[in-house]
Scaffold this motif. Structure first.
Motif: not given
Length: 163
Positions: A99, A91-93, A102
């Motif tokens: 970027e 998962a990335t944010e 997570v």
């Protein structure tokens, strides 16, 4: 000899025995700890290889069944080539335009949030079968496998099996 153990030499006999026991203990337990540490990566690599081989075998079985159910095709043998192993998807944010992964936990317990493992991409399919020498059957199989596995037609090869 009994005087040696009674301390005539200042108790060095017991000290030698104690040191020998400690040395043997370190050899035994040190070997166990070292073995555990060295087996883990090898076991992991073996499990990954086994999982990858099982996935490849499953694909080959599915392709064999698909081809064998096509008119004019029998005695099917299949080989599948994969691009690489399974790929972890994290998962990335977006933070300030960057970027980033997570991260769950903190300190030494911090790790990226794993979403899934992506299956290896098929890079080629080879099929040997009775009926593979027929141009119409070959076109059918190539179109079928291309559509089923989202693979360009130049990555699929069909040939006639030996009689």
């Amino acid at each position: 000899m009994i005087s040696f153990w009674k301390g005539e030499h200042g108790g060095k006999g017991w000290l030698l025995i104690l040191l020998a026991l400690i040395g043997v203990g370190l050899l035994i337990f040190g070997g166990i700890w070292e073995k555990e540490e060295t087996e883990r990566p090898a076991d992991h690599a073996t499990n990954v290889e086994e999982t990858l081989r099982a996935y490849q075998t499953e694909l080959e079985t599915r392709i064999r069944e698909i081809c064998a159910s096509t008119a004019g095709v029998s005695d099917v043998r299949v080989i599948v080539t994969l691009a690489s192993g399974f790929e972890a998807v994290y998962a990335t944010e977006l933070i300030d335009g960057d970027e980033r992964y997570v991260i769950l936990g903190n300190g030494s317990n911090a790790e990226a949030l794993l979403l899934s493992h992506a299956a290896p991409k098929i890079t080629g399919i080879g099929v040997i079968c009775r009926g593979g020498g027929n141009a119409t059957v070959r076109r059918e199989l190539i179109a079928l496998l291309s559509a089923a596995f989202d693979l360009p037609t130049n990555r699929i090869y069909i040939t006639e099996a030996k009689p």
